[in-house]
Design an enzyme around this catalytic site. Structure first.
Site, PDB file in Angstrom:
ATOM      1  N   HIS A 143      -4.156   6.386 -10.140  1.00 56.99           N
ATOM      2  CA  HIS A 143      -4.646   6.072  -8.446  1.00 56.99           C
ATOM      3  C   HIS A 143      -5.446   7.075  -8.169  1.00 56.99           C
ATOM      4  O   HIS A 143      -6.366   6.962  -7.517  1.00 56.99           O
ATOM      5  CB  HIS A 143      -3.509   5.715  -7.696  1.00 56.99           C
ATOM      6  N   ASP A 179      -8.216   4.415  -1.147  1.00 56.24           N
ATOM      7  CA  ASP A 179      -6.724   4.520  -0.840  1.00 56.24           C
ATOM      8  C   ASP A 179      -6.802   3.926   0.696  1.00 56.24           C
ATOM      9  O   ASP A 179      -7.703   3.022   1.093  1.00 56.24           O
ATOM     10  CB  ASP A 179      -5.965   5.598  -1.034  1.00 56.24           C
ATOM     11  N   ASP A 215      -5.842   1.389 -14.348  1.00 52.74           N
ATOM     12  CA  ASP A 215      -4.295   1.606 -14.253  1.00 52.74           C
ATOM     13  C   ASP A 215      -3.845   2.147 -13.026  1.00 52.74           C
ATOM     14  O   ASP A 215      -2.609   2.926 -12.879  1.00 52.74           O
ATOM     15  CB  ASP A 215      -3.800   2.596 -15.562  1.00 52.74           C
TER      16      ASP A 215
END
Length: 353
Positions: A328, A167, A299
């Protein structure tokens, strides 16, 4: 490429009234928040330890470690980190979290990797996890996070590091790689991005939708973010969500969460210093010839498409293993699988040496 350009202006036109509406809501919310907010409170807060009671039942069973970092005349607030596995291991795995998570996200990977004989360290950035938190949004900068990571590596005298980024921890962690390349032996790239405005609008439209949605919520709510509710969209159950939100008992502790997305240059405008740092990071990474493992989920928000293709182009020699499902925050659901892939990768390259 050209057919995408045709859609940019219509999309921006459609977004204009939305942005204006959000701005109006934000100013109204700001007025209300200021009216309700106490006039004076400390510039730095420390999450009470009782906020973390019960996390052992969710698998977060690690001994806390704390240190205070100093860089020149700058004295940073206290930071927390997990340090598991044999301290004399010849391989250090350094796990870098993103938004709005902390070392709690990596708990399953930490256990598996440390059981395999590696020293595993997970840092909580300032404003996150058990680390101290500035109450002012203005205190949070890209330079703060990169400086924290650099000083942290120096203070613990880490070397032979396998750096794992996820991230918004990607732009921070990978930026630091170019400053201490001799200390990094290999990279493991999880769902992340490395935006620098040049290619964002045309290539990252899907990522931008999620980014703009998240930013819009922050734009309106500021530090009053309903984190537990938002984490529900990541399919995280209500009990586990309490682990992720434990560091933030109320809005005063959420300035770091509210600020970080504003530091990522996903949009055509932004901080020029950060944009240039991302460009120089990309230039450096194109010269990286040490081992790289790509573990993107199929995904996740940034798990496929342009983001993954960027890293494949930066690291043509890298090993790419797609992870099926998990979303995520797939460390929550695929932690042991990710650890198994990373362990096999490290053993393979250790044997080559």
């Amino acid at each position: 490429m050209l057919h995408k350009k045709r859609y940019i202006i219509p999309v921006l036109i459609l977004m204009f009234p939305i942005v204006i509406s959000l701005a109006f809501i934000r100013h109204a919310a700001s007025f209300l928040f200021r009216a309700l907010k106490p006039k004076n409170y400390p510039p730095v807060l420390r999450t009470p330890e009782e906020s973390f009671v019960g996390l052992s039942s969710l698998g977060y069973t690690f001994t806390p470690n704390f240190l205070e970092l100093c860089g020149g005349n700058l004295h940073l607030p206290r930071v927390h980190y997990v340090d598991e596995g044999p301290p004399n291991s010849d391989r250090v795995i350094l796990l870098i979290h993103g938004e709005p998570t902390w070392s709690f996200l990596y708990r399953f990977m930490i256990k598996s990797l440390s059981n395999n004989g590696y020293r595993v360290i997970a840092l909580d950035f300032i404003g996150f996890g058990k680390s101290d938190k500035y109450t002012s949004l203005d205190m949070y900068t890209h330079d703060l996070h990169t400086l924290t990571l650099r000083l942290f590596i120096d203070h613990l005298k880490l070397s032979k590091i396998t750096l794992v980024v996820h991230d918004w921890g990607g732009p921070v962690g990978l930026s630091v790689v170019k400053e201490v390349p001799d200390l990094i032996d290999s990279l493991c790239i999880l769902n992340t991005v490395l935006p620098c405005r040049d290619d964002t609008v045309l290539k990252h439209l899907v990522n931008m939708f999620h980014f703009i949605t998240w930013s819009a919520v922050i734009f309106v709510c500021q530090t009053h973010l309903p984190l537990g509710y938002l984490l529900g969209y990541a399919s995280i159950d209500s009990k586990t969500r309490k682990g992720y939100t434990a560091p933030f008992p109320n809005y005063r502790y959420k300035a770091g969460v509210a600020r970080w997305p504003q530091l990522v240059p996903m949009l055509p405008w932004g901080n020029e210093r950060i944009i240039e740092d991302m460009r120089s990071t990309k230039r450096f990474l194109r010269t990286w010839d040490k081992p790289v493992l790509l573990l993107f989920s199929d995904d996740g928000i940034s798990g496929s498409g342009a983001s993954k293709e960027l890293f494949k182009s930066l690291f043509p020699h890298g090993e790419d293993i797609p992870i099926r499902g998990g979303g995520h925050l797939y460390q929550e659901f695929k932690g042991e699988e990710l650890a198994e892939h990373l362990t096999r990768f490290l053993r393979k390259h250790s044997a080559v040496k």
